[in-house]
Design a protein around this motif. Sequence first.
Motif, short mmCIF file in Angstrom:
data_model
loop_
_atom_site.label_atom_id
_atom_site.label_comp_id
_atom_site.label_asym_id
_atom_site.label_seq_id
_atom_site.Cartn_x
_atom_site.Cartn_y
_atom_site.Cartn_z
N ARG A 166 0.82 -1.21 0.00
CA ARG A 166 0.00 0.00 0.00
C ARG A 166 0.86 1.26 0.00
NH1 ARG A 166 -4.11 -0.25 4.69
NH2 ARG A 166 -2.64 -1.72 5.58
N ARG A 167 1.93 1.23 0.77
CA ARG A 167 2.82 2.40 0.82
C ARG A 167 3.47 2.64 -0.54
NH1 ARG A 167 6.91 1.94 5.40
NH2 ARG A 167 5.06 2.33 6.66
N ARG A 168 3.88 1.57 -1.21
CA ARG A 168 4.49 1.72 -2.54
C ARG A 168 3.49 2.31 -3.53
NH1 ARG A 168 6.70 -3.19 -3.51
NH2 ARG A 168 8.66 -2.46 -2.66
N SER A 169 2.25 1.84 -3.49
CA SER A 169 1.26 2.37 -4.44
C SER A 169 0.96 3.84 -4.14
CB SER A 169 -0.03 1.54 -4.40
OG SER A 169 -0.71 1.74 -3.18
N ARG A 170 0.92 4.23 -2.87
CA ARG A 170 0.72 5.66 -2.55
C ARG A 170 1.91 6.49 -3.00
NH1 ARG A 170 -1.84 4.30 2.89
NH2 ARG A 170 0.33 4.11 3.53
#
Length: 92
Positions: A14-18
């Motif tokens: 999720r952090r990578r996609s954000r």
Amino acid sequence: MVMLPQVEHELHKRRRSRNLGLLVVLLSFVALVFGLSVVKITNGDMMEGYDHQPRASVLPRDPNPPAAQGGPVAAPGTPGAKAMGQSEGGGQ
């Protein structure tokens, strides 16, 4: 020694996609500013910034300009006016 594959946690995904979404937003902002700058530079008509100083190029033309007196005129009360023999009272 046997290496086990690294299991990526859902939080990291999720952090990578954000982070990728933020990268896209920032790159599009940079592209927008760059594009506007290129357009402004290539247009080039009135590239004068407004710095609170009057410019002859942006003032309207005077339909009845004053007649030329044959040379420069100093403002009344200045040392140049005294040297040119103008009176102190402000008129001639």
